[in-house]
Design an enzyme around this catalytic site. Structure first.
Site, PDB file in Angstrom:
ATOM      1  N   SER A 166       4.831   1.854   0.731  1.00  0.00           N
ATOM      2  CA  SER A 166       4.672   3.905   0.008  1.00  0.00           C
ATOM      3  C   SER A 166       4.009   2.988   1.375  1.00  0.00           C
ATOM      4  O   SER A 166       3.638   4.333   1.856  1.00  0.00           O
ATOM      5  CB  SER A 166       3.969   3.295  -1.003  1.00  0.00           C
ATOM      6  N   HIS A 167       3.226   2.451   2.155  1.00  0.00           N
ATOM      7  CA  HIS A 167       2.694   2.682   3.505  1.00  0.00           C
ATOM      8  C   HIS A 167       3.782   2.051   4.667  1.00  0.00           C
ATOM      9  O   HIS A 167       3.118   1.288   5.278  1.00  0.00           O
ATOM     10  CB  HIS A 167       1.748   2.152   3.506  1.00  0.00           C
ATOM     11  N   ASP A 193       4.380   7.140  -3.401  1.00  0.00           N
ATOM     12  CA  ASP A 193       5.008   5.788  -4.341  1.00  0.00           C
ATOM     13  C   ASP A 193       5.411   7.288  -5.279  1.00  0.00           C
ATOM     14  O   ASP A 193       6.621   7.034  -5.928  1.00  0.00           O
ATOM     15  CB  ASP A 193       4.407   5.412  -5.568  1.00  0.00           C
TER      16      ASP A 193
HETATM   17  P1  NDP Z   1      -0.014  -1.457  -6.582  1.00  0.00           P
HETATM   18  O1  NDP Z   1      -0.324  -0.653  -8.137  1.00  0.00           O
HETATM   19  O2  NDP Z   1       1.730  -1.604  -6.580  1.00  0.00           O
HETATM   20  O3  NDP Z   1      -0.548  -3.003  -6.869  1.00  0.00           O
HETATM   21  C1  NDP Z   1      -2.238  -3.211  -6.557  1.00  0.00           C
HETATM   22  C2  NDP Z   1      -2.968  -3.862  -6.475  1.00  0.00           C
HETATM   23  O4  NDP Z   1      -2.674  -4.860  -8.113  1.00  0.00           O
HETATM   24  C3  NDP Z   1      -1.725  -4.551  -5.814  1.00  0.00           C
HETATM   25  O5  NDP Z   1      -2.840  -6.077  -5.289  1.00  0.00           O
HETATM   26  C4  NDP Z   1      -1.150  -5.665  -5.713  1.00  0.00           C
HETATM   27  O6  NDP Z   1      -0.292  -7.416  -5.778  1.00  0.00           O
HETATM   28  C5  NDP Z   1      -1.209  -6.023  -7.611  1.00  0.00           C
HETATM   29  N1  NDP Z   1      -0.385  -6.219  -8.516  1.00  0.00           N
HETATM   30  C6  NDP Z   1       0.080  -5.346  -8.896  1.00  0.00           C
HETATM   31  N2  NDP Z   1       1.117  -5.754  -9.935  1.00  0.00           N
HETATM   32  C7  NDP Z   1       0.502  -6.638 -10.264  1.00  0.00           C
HETATM   33  C8  NDP Z   1       0.868  -7.613 -11.144  1.00  0.00           C
HETATM   34  N3  NDP Z   1       1.184  -7.052 -11.993  1.00  0.00           N
HETATM   35  N4  NDP Z   1      -0.329  -8.578 -11.523  1.00  0.00           N
HETATM   36  C9  NDP Z   1      -1.314  -8.905 -10.447  1.00  0.00           C
HETATM   37  N5  NDP Z   1      -1.609  -7.894  -9.445  1.00  0.00           N
HETATM   38  C10 NDP Z   1      -0.930  -7.459  -9.632  1.00  0.00           C
HETATM   39  O7  NDP Z   1      -0.535  -0.301  -5.767  1.00  0.00           O
HETATM   40  P2  NDP Z   1      -0.786   1.044  -5.496  1.00  0.00           P
HETATM   41  O8  NDP Z   1       0.277   1.453  -6.100  1.00  0.00           O
HETATM   42  O9  NDP Z   1      -2.389   1.656  -6.511  1.00  0.00           O
HETATM   43  O10 NDP Z   1      -1.402   1.265  -3.794  1.00  0.00           O
HETATM   44  C11 NDP Z   1      -0.747   1.024  -3.501  1.00  0.00           C
HETATM   45  C12 NDP Z   1      -1.440   0.875  -1.573  1.00  0.00           C
HETATM   46  O11 NDP Z   1      -1.584   2.050  -1.037  1.00  0.00           O
HETATM   47  C13 NDP Z   1      -1.947  -0.065  -1.244  1.00  0.00           C
HETATM   48  O12 NDP Z   1      -2.121  -0.690  -0.412  1.00  0.00           O
HETATM   49  C14 NDP Z   1      -3.419   1.539  -1.087  1.00  0.00           C
HETATM   50  O13 NDP Z   1      -4.180   1.061   0.178  1.00  0.00           O
HETATM   51  C15 NDP Z   1      -2.126   2.579  -0.080  1.00  0.00           C
HETATM   52  N6  NDP Z   1      -3.248   3.610  -0.328  1.00  0.00           N
HETATM   53  C16 NDP Z   1      -3.503   3.969   0.719  1.00  0.00           C
HETATM   54  C17 NDP Z   1      -4.341   5.280   0.900  1.00  0.00           C
HETATM   55  C18 NDP Z   1      -4.497   6.075   1.684  1.00  0.00           C
HETATM   56  O14 NDP Z   1      -5.441   7.229   1.694  1.00  0.00           O
HETATM   57  N7  NDP Z   1      -4.729   5.479   2.984  1.00  0.00           N
HETATM   58  C19 NDP Z   1      -4.162   6.159  -0.624  1.00  0.00           C
HETATM   59  C20 NDP Z   1      -3.655   5.250  -1.787  1.00  0.00           C
HETATM   60  C21 NDP Z   1      -3.189   4.481  -1.418  1.00  0.00           C
HETATM   61  P3  NDP Z   1       1.081  -6.998  -5.097  1.00  0.00           P
HETATM   62  O15 NDP Z   1       0.835  -5.960  -3.473  1.00  0.00           O
HETATM   63  O16 NDP Z   1       0.958  -8.452  -4.842  1.00  0.00           O
HETATM   64  O17 NDP Z   1       1.861  -6.429  -5.395  1.00  0.00           O
HETATM   65  O1  PYC Z   2      -0.272   6.699  -1.030  1.00  0.00           O
HETATM   66  O2  PYC Z   2      -2.022   7.933  -2.206  1.00  0.00           O
HETATM   67  C1  PYC Z   2      -1.104   7.637  -0.886  1.00  0.00           C
HETATM   68  C2  PYC Z   2      -1.778   7.993   0.154  1.00  0.00           C
HETATM   69  C3  PYC Z   2      -2.630   8.928   1.138  1.00  0.00           C
HETATM   70  C4  PYC Z   2      -1.989   9.007   2.006  1.00  0.00           C
HETATM   71  C5  PYC Z   2      -2.059   8.155   2.694  1.00  0.00           C
HETATM   72  N1  PYC Z   2      -1.018   7.147   1.879  1.00  0.00           N
END
Ligand code: NDP
Ligand code: PYC
Length: 339
Positions: free
Chosen positions: A49-50, A190
């Site tokens: 997703s990033h 996502d």
């Molecule tokens: P996920 O829900 O995919 O994962 C969240 C965390 O949970 C990760 O550390 C992941 O580890 C872990 N995880 C996932 N599944 C399991 C499992 N079954 N058992 C144990 N641990 C698990 O992430 P999000 O969708 O919430 O976020 C995705 C990315 O988006 C992040 O990197 C976040 O920083 C980024 N983001 C950035 C934003 C911005 O403004 N810059 C805004 C919002 C999100 P693993 O990675 O090993 O799967």
């Molecule tokens: O995936 O939610 C997101 C996000 C917002 C800004 C950068 N990534």
């Protein structure tokens, strides 16, 4: 992706390709190196997703004039354990890199350091910001706010960004314990990926433009909104992220910036908060062993895997075989590098 459709690129080659794209669209050589390594690292680890999926958004924001790819951050040493950075309308990662040596000095001297970044655009995952601190023996936590697309629990209008929180800690005998998660039920990236692929989401992630629950990612993106994860509990984390990333740093809240004059702008113009702690100051010389101990208890209790494990498996595979990219993705990247 079918096997024949896939090219495996070495990390360095992907960095070079992404760097070319950033430079082609007005990013300075220094900033382009930082951003390309960050984005290629996300792709390598399977943080799709990033990863390279985001390059079109980076380019679109740069073309719109919304973000300054050549910005030179201004680092201020404001207190024994506090560093402030004005990113000057540029990306957060170069601001973070500019401040990092001072943050490390402060955590060595004081046991703790805070980094407050404002005037910044963060368009990536957060784990690349915290994991290296844990590799150096420190505990680190970071939050960043984004663009308002999340309705508060029980609310009607979006206030919060998808506001992730990442945490990293040294762990004896293994890679650091790292988690990195949005405070929304799903990351905005996502939702975009699901919309492109034509997949529905699981229930409970978002609402349509009438505020009605929906599993259609397009309905969420076209006037709808996301929900915090875990109801009122995720809501409070999203609110805390706004406080730390914006109120504390002097950056914008997720709903505060106006990008309407910059058609194509996608990168949120907000702030970022980072806290780094030297665990030695806790007085427990076996800190990393204790972390390994609690992680093992969790696994013995039946949790299938720890956060970060999937990424590290992907990283190890990519280091051997290269980073898998479909022909379609490579063509899109090539097009971005040319125009
Ligand atoms: P996920 O829900 O995919 O994962 C969240 C965390 O949970 C990760 O550390 C992941 O580890 C872990 N995880 C996932 N599944 C399991 C499992 N079954 N058992 C144990 N641990 C698990 O992430 P999000 O969708 O919430 O976020 C995705 C990315 O988006 C992040 O990197 C976040 O920083 C980024 N983001 C950035 C934003 C911005 O403004 N810059 C805004 C919002 C999100 P693993 O990675 O090993 O799967
Ligand atoms: O995936 O939610 C997101 C996000 C917002 C800004 C950068 N990534």
């Amino acid at each position: 992706m079918t096997e024949t459709d896939v090219t495996h690129l070495p990390f360095a080659d992907l960095v070079d390709l992404l760097k070319t794209i950033f430079i082609r669209h007005g990013v300075s050589d220094h900033n382009a190196t930082i951003l390309a390594e960050n984005c290629a690292g996300c792709e390598r680890d399977g943080s799709t997703s990033h990863g390279v999926f985001r390059m079109a958004g980076y380019v679109s924001s740069l073309k719109s004039g919304w973000v300054d790819g050549k910005a030179v951050p201004q680092v201020e040493d404001v207190a024994p354990a506090f560093v402030r950075v004005d990113a000057k309308g540029g990306f957060a990662q170069p601001a973070f890199c500019a401040a990092k040596p001072l943050v490390l000095d402060k955590v060595k001297q004081n046991g703790v350091a805070v980094l407050a970044i404002r005037g910044s655009h963060h368009f990536s995952a957060l784990w690349p910001d915290v994991e290296p601190f844990a590799e150096q023996g420190y505990v680190a936590l970071s939050v960043v706010n984004s663009m308002s697309c999340v309705v508060p629990h029980g609310g009607k209008t979006p206030v919060f960004g998808t506001n992730p929180l990442a945490f990293a800690s040294p762990r004896a005998g293994a890679a650091p314990f790292v988690f990195d998660q949005a405070s929304s039920a799903i990351a905005h990236g996502d939702v975009q990926i699901a919309a492109l692929a034509g997949h529905d989401l699981k229930p409970g992630m978002g609402v349509d433009s009438d505020g009605q629950p929906t599993t259609d990612p397009k309905a969420i993106l076209n006037g709808g909104a996301l929900l915090p994860f875990g109801g009122h509990k995720g809501n409070s984390i999203a609110l805390m992220v706004e406080i730390l990333s914006a109120a504390l740093t002097g950056g914008n809240f997720s709903g505060e910036f106006d990008w309407s004059g910059h058609k194509g702008a996608q990168t949120p113009f907000t702030g970022q908060f980072i806290l780094v702690i030297d665990p030695q100051c806790g007085g427990n010389n076996a800190f990393a062993e204790r972390v390994a101990g609690i992680c093992n208890l969790v696994l013995e209790a039946g949790q299938e895997r720890l956060p970060g494990e999937r990424r590290h498996k992907n990283r190890a595979k990519a280091e051997k075989e290269g980073i898998p990219l479909s022909q379609e993705t490579l063509e899109k990247l090539k097009a971005l590098s040319e125009g």
